[in-house]
Design an enzyme around this catalytic site. Sequence first.
Site, PDB file in Angstrom:
ATOM      1  N   LYS A 175       0.825  -1.221   0.000  1.00 39.69           N
ATOM      2  CA  LYS A 175       0.000   0.000   0.000  1.00 39.69           C
ATOM      3  C   LYS A 175       0.855   1.265   0.000  1.00 39.69           C
ATOM      4  O   LYS A 175       0.587   2.195  -0.762  1.00 39.69           O
ATOM      5  CB  LYS A 175      -0.920  -0.042   1.221  1.00 39.69           C
ATOM      6  CG  LYS A 175      -2.025   0.980   1.227  1.00 39.69           C
ATOM      7  CD  LYS A 175      -2.950   0.732   2.419  1.00 39.69           C
ATOM      8  CE  LYS A 175      -2.112   0.633   3.683  1.00 39.69           C
ATOM      9  NZ  LYS A 175      -2.845   0.225   4.865  1.00 39.69           N
ATOM     10  N   THR A 178       3.908   1.504  -1.039  1.00 45.69           N
ATOM     11  CA  THR A 178       4.613   1.547  -2.315  1.00 45.69           C
ATOM     12  C   THR A 178       3.705   2.118  -3.401  1.00 45.69           C
ATOM     13  O   THR A 178       4.130   2.958  -4.208  1.00 45.69           O
ATOM     14  CB  THR A 178       5.095   0.127  -2.681  1.00 45.69           C
ATOM     15  OG1 THR A 178       5.822  -0.403  -1.568  1.00 45.69           O
ATOM     16  CG2 THR A 178       5.972   0.136  -3.900  1.00 45.69           C
ATOM     17  N   ARG A 183       2.731   8.327   6.981  1.00 47.26           N
ATOM     18  CA  ARG A 183       3.061   8.180   8.401  1.00 47.26           C
ATOM     19  C   ARG A 183       4.560   7.976   8.597  1.00 47.26           C
ATOM     20  O   ARG A 183       5.248   7.478   7.715  1.00 47.26           O
ATOM     21  CB  ARG A 183       2.332   6.956   8.975  1.00 47.26           C
ATOM     22  CG  ARG A 183       0.845   7.163   9.134  1.00 47.26           C
ATOM     23  CD  ARG A 183       0.154   5.860   9.436  1.00 47.26           C
ATOM     24  NE  ARG A 183       0.226   4.968   8.287  1.00 47.26           N
ATOM     25  CZ  ARG A 183      -0.110   3.697   8.310  1.00 47.26           C
ATOM     26  NH1 ARG A 183      -0.515   3.129   9.423  1.00 47.26           N
ATOM     27  NH2 ARG A 183      -0.030   2.957   7.214  1.00 47.26           N
ATOM     28  N   LYS A 193       9.686  -5.968  10.208  1.00 43.80           N
ATOM     29  CA  LYS A 193       9.531  -5.249   8.951  1.00 43.80           C
ATOM     30  C   LYS A 193      10.847  -4.816   8.335  1.00 43.80           C
ATOM     31  O   LYS A 193      11.016  -4.871   7.124  1.00 43.80           O
ATOM     32  CB  LYS A 193       8.648  -4.003   9.162  1.00 43.80           C
ATOM     33  CG  LYS A 193       7.211  -4.333   9.477  1.00 43.80           C
ATOM     34  CD  LYS A 193       6.382  -3.077   9.675  1.00 43.80           C
ATOM     35  CE  LYS A 193       5.709  -2.663   8.384  1.00 43.80           C
ATOM     36  NZ  LYS A 193       4.673  -1.616   8.636  1.00 43.80           N
ATOM     37  N   ALA A 224      -3.304   1.760  13.898  1.00 43.35           N
ATOM     38  CA  ALA A 224      -4.572   1.753  13.165  1.00 43.35           C
ATOM     39  C   ALA A 224      -5.621   0.890  13.858  1.00 43.35           C
ATOM     40  O   ALA A 224      -6.709   0.703  13.336  1.00 43.35           O
ATOM     41  CB  ALA A 224      -4.352   1.288  11.737  1.00 43.35           C
ATOM     42  N   PHE A 257      -3.673  -0.418   7.620  1.00 42.64           N
ATOM     43  CA  PHE A 257      -4.390  -1.685   7.435  1.00 42.64           C
ATOM     44  C   PHE A 257      -5.365  -1.609   6.243  1.00 42.64           C
ATOM     45  O   PHE A 257      -5.118  -0.890   5.294  1.00 42.64           O
ATOM     46  CB  PHE A 257      -5.107  -2.094   8.727  1.00 42.64           C
ATOM     47  CG  PHE A 257      -4.185  -2.315   9.892  1.00 42.64           C
ATOM     48  CD1 PHE A 257      -2.906  -2.854   9.724  1.00 42.64           C
ATOM     49  CD2 PHE A 257      -4.584  -1.987  11.185  1.00 42.64           C
ATOM     50  CE1 PHE A 257      -2.068  -3.065  10.807  1.00 42.64           C
ATOM     51  CE2 PHE A 257      -3.745  -2.197  12.269  1.00 42.64           C
ATOM     52  CZ  PHE A 257      -2.487  -2.729  12.085  1.00 42.64           C
ATOM     53  N   PHE A 276       2.795  -8.454  -9.331  1.00 39.63           N
ATOM     54  CA  PHE A 276       4.014  -9.201  -8.980  1.00 39.63           C
ATOM     55  C   PHE A 276       4.440 -10.025 -10.190  1.00 39.63           C
ATOM     56  O   PHE A 276       3.612 -10.422 -11.009  1.00 39.63           O
ATOM     57  CB  PHE A 276       3.744 -10.135  -7.797  1.00 39.63           C
ATOM     58  CG  PHE A 276       3.834  -9.466  -6.459  1.00 39.63           C
ATOM     59  CD1 PHE A 276       2.982  -8.434  -6.121  1.00 39.63           C
ATOM     60  CD2 PHE A 276       4.787  -9.860  -5.518  1.00 39.63           C
ATOM     61  CE1 PHE A 276       3.053  -7.805  -4.880  1.00 39.63           C
ATOM     62  CE2 PHE A 276       4.873  -9.244  -4.288  1.00 39.63           C
ATOM     63  CZ  PHE A 276       4.007  -8.221  -3.962  1.00 39.63           C
ATOM     64  N   TRP A 312       6.830  -0.775  -7.826  1.00 37.04           N
ATOM     65  CA  TRP A 312       8.040  -1.211  -7.133  1.00 37.04           C
ATOM     66  C   TRP A 312       9.208  -1.222  -8.125  1.00 37.04           C
ATOM     67  O   TRP A 312      10.260  -0.651  -7.871  1.00 37.04           O
ATOM     68  CB  TRP A 312       7.842  -2.611  -6.521  1.00 37.04           C
ATOM     69  CG  TRP A 312       8.898  -2.972  -5.506  1.00 37.04           C
ATOM     70  CD1 TRP A 312       8.786  -2.908  -4.156  1.00 37.04           C
ATOM     71  CD2 TRP A 312      10.238  -3.424  -5.772  1.00 37.04           C
ATOM     72  NE1 TRP A 312       9.962  -3.278  -3.551  1.00 37.04           N
ATOM     73  CE2 TRP A 312      10.870  -3.600  -4.509  1.00 37.04           C
ATOM     74  CE3 TRP A 312      10.967  -3.674  -6.922  1.00 37.04           C
ATOM     75  CZ2 TRP A 312      12.190  -4.037  -4.398  1.00 37.04           C
ATOM     76  CZ3 TRP A 312      12.295  -4.102  -6.809  1.00 37.04           C
ATOM     77  CH2 TRP A 312      12.891  -4.275  -5.544  1.00 37.04           C
TER      78      TRP A 312
END
Lengths: 556, 556
Positions: free
Chosen positions: B71, B73, B94, B105, B273, B301, B381, B409
């Site tokens: 999201k 990205t 954020r 992460k 969130a 989210f 992808f 990406w």
Amino acid sequence: MKTDLEIAVETELQPIKEIVNQLDLLDEEWEPYGKYKAKLSLNILNRLKSKADGNLILVTSINPTPAGEGKSTVTVGLGQALHQLGKKTAVALREPSLGPVMGLKGGATGGGYSQVVPMEDINLHFTGDIHAITATNNALAALIDNHIFQGNQEQIDPRRITWKRVVDLNDRALREVVIGLGGVKQGVPREDGFNITVASEIMAILCLANGYEDLKQRLAKIVIGYRFDSTPVTVADLKVEGVLAMLLRDALKPNLIQTIEGVPAIIHGGPFANIAHGCNSLLATKMAGKLADYVVTEAGFGADLGAEKFLNIKSRIGELDPKAVVIVATTRALKMHGGVEKDQLATENIEALEKGLENLAKHIETVEKFGLPFVVALNHFTTDTEAEVRVIKEWCDNRNVSLAITTVWAEGGKGGLDLAKEVIQKVEQQQSNYQPLYQLETTIKEKIEAIATQVYGATDVKYSPLSEQQIVEFTKNGWADLPICMAKTQYSLSDQPEQLGRPTDFSITIRELRPSIGAGFIVALTGDMLTMPGLPKEPAALKMDIDRDGQISGLF
Amino acid sequence: MKTDLEIAVETELQPIKEIVNQLDLLDEEWEPYGKYKAKLSLNILNRLKSKADGNLILVTSINPTPAGEGKSTVTVGLGQALHQLGKKTAVALREPSLGPVMGLKGGATGGGYSQVVPMEDINLHFTGDIHAITATNNALAALIDNHIFQGNQEQIDPRRITWKRVVDLNDRALREVVIGLGGVKQGVPREDGFNITVASEIMAILCLANGYEDLKQRLAKIVIGYRFDSTPVTVADLKVEGVLAMLLRDALKPNLIQTIEGVPAIIHGGPFANIAHGCNSLLATKMAGKLADYVVTEAGFGADLGAEKFLNIKSRIGELDPKAVVIVATTRALKMHGGVEKDQLATENIEALEKGLENLAKHIETVEKFGLPFVVALNHFTTDTEAEVRVIKEWCDNRNVSLAITTVWAEGGKGGLDLAKEVIQKVEQQQSNYQPLYQLETTIKEKIEAIATQVYGATDVKYSPLSEQQIVEFTKNGWADLPICMAKTQYSLSDQPEQLGRPTDFSITIRELRPSIGAGFIVALTGDMLTMPGLPKEPAALKMDIDRDGQISGLF
């Protein structure tokens, strides 16, 4: 009378680029942090490594009292005075901790017309160094508890974890806690406690490291506790020195600001002066030395703690060559050492003053033992009487001691010109024969005893059964060659805070030792040492505020 | 394949002044923080208050899965694509929390050629905002415990203090603790616990305040616990809103950085969130709207949590007027929603994909209920098969849903041009009829039920005896008119994380309510909500390092 904050806010600051230009920095050697702060690149030391160091002047004081001595104010004022006399000068200082600022102090950046600015930035989050140290310290703690939770491959004994979490606040409720409660999914219950961030070994390490590689090696050596078989567990055993060093990337870079008269000030790090060595970072001192011809720096508390550690620990590790020492005293503090109560300090009291001068005498002897020229700075208050000042002058004359009277709070650098001239004279005419007081190869006890007898004036040292046992263990662990960092009350030359003046016929009692192997010293604790202060009944925080335009009030 | 960090470090960044110039900022409206970051003055909003707002685009997603949706990205990629199409664009995001970065992460700044830079700064301490929030949160905690220690004038019941301390780390051992141990000098023993900083109400407040005065008023309203007589105690009762607001002076200023293609990105705040509303600060969104014609922002989210709160809480409080929504999906995540295991996602599975599309269908219905035009973004992808993509296209065609396939990406803005064109078309040709889903004047239960039935698709809401009692109490306290912030698992539309796809015939159970009166909402908890994550067996931190030149590795 204006407050320090009012004076600071009224000052027209120079853009930080102007301060950078004074120091002849290259463009790639600094980064702005706001309009009046900068981070300095470690590459500066490499570019200037063949350049001779500037003259390093250490400012220390008699044993501090609630009357206040104004050591930081004299440090800044002396820097400004040297600058006024045409010397290329930089000041090197510690960063204030938020805990004391919000507790009693309200600010720690000098005072009046001898302060560093922007004071409201420096006293609060500044460039984030101390927050980065908090995060790094607590990341290590989280990694330790996670290691145990995930199987405890290193066999760490949860009852013997010595690594504590930190907050940069005065928060007594966190001194002793139990963590890991709530069942098998929350970890392993154990006793723990929090220190104030400036008492973290990470802070001490940051202030003694000479670069990223040295930083990582020191972090790797931190002892975080002991295994069930009593062998020490290090950060290297947990393989997390890389991430800890990474978290300190920006914090390791010294910060450049200015004094209220536009003199460059490098302000970086701020370790406790009892549990740690109490001086700004070695990188800041070295960088200031490469960038200026005169560097004025200070060490925490009185000469028995701050200067002793500056000279026995920091200068030795950093191969510094201090040229002269300034010993700050006030008539108010001297009178307290002579037995006057705090509410009577505005009244002339020659007898108490003469008695209190014994405290100064001991610190003078100590500085002489380190082979250093010195000047006594009498930080003048408006309540000082002519008779009192005359007594101090005569006392110094009789001992052939150089004295300068300073009025740097009210007059800035102008009020420190006499002191600056005395300092220049010492530097130019009197050879410094600086040497540490003890050799590293001596035993732990010999080192402690050298400090206790020669610096404090104690007759002997007593050891608790615990510390006796620890000396054996530490020696077995190969730590006996490290310097000693004494944790002693700052209020007295002895380990009893109420013993003002110059106590005689006393013993120093070593209660406990703590290994700070990453920092590179053994802490020897005398009496109880609070590594987490508490807030007073009316914290300074209650007066602090911000208005709708973002203007701050209540710092002082 | 290159890592995100490698791509980020290879990028030649523009000096932040160039980004500032793109936004036509005045000299006094920004401050540099290093060479590539800036803090923005709140005065910008005042100068531009009569200027029309740019078009606000919200990026949300289907329910997240371990497969990843990308999201952030897509948000950055869409911003770059709009920029390439000649639109004056800003991205609003954020700030990442250090806890997850060091846990699983490893970084949270977008990915590949659609990320914000300098990523290693943003992922670590950045400009210190989150550290300032930690210090502010913990200063309040210390002031509360000190209040009790110093006589407890407000008669605070130590068993009912709801204000927790925080660290910005994953540290499960701090979830449940006992503090104040060690005797009468250390405070009052009581049960306590730590949250991760981004779960602090201070973070939520910072993200909803419109200036210093509003910030202080919100801080004053924080409920920190209850008296022995059960009445709520607020920060205003302790008279410390001034110092807390002061500690947030710089943190309240939004941060300006750039995307890898030099598009301005305003990145500020990062509340959870679940326990909070999960969007960057209102000030950042508003400022971006004044400075750009297109603003792309995201919410945490999936659309059931982040978008719902963005539209019911943030947009209402901030009087925002969102123009369109982008709903991100991937074939991998859709297949997981259709029942495929994580290790089988690279294999074509049309049946599972079709089943998983039901999850997307529900989020589309939700966005339509808010009256907003939308585009589905299929984040492509390399393992996606032609047949899978065709199924999604047909599914969208049959429903008259706009679909764009993105490859941001790998290709940066170029890979988002189709999406950007769709978004522009929606904005220019389709009227937004945004309205919140419920009226504030309805009861607490009516608001909860509106969200549960209309957004989650639940049949009804069940209440625990505790929450029933709290609804009565909260209503009595005058808090019933506040919006509801649902704390629900992000993995499912229901409150059961294992219920993927589009569950039907389910109830939502409200376990507990928590007042976030300063932030301005009531949190309704369904099931257990972790507000302090733990570290995994092999934390990402173990791979992080720094070399002797200060270069960082191991972020991704």
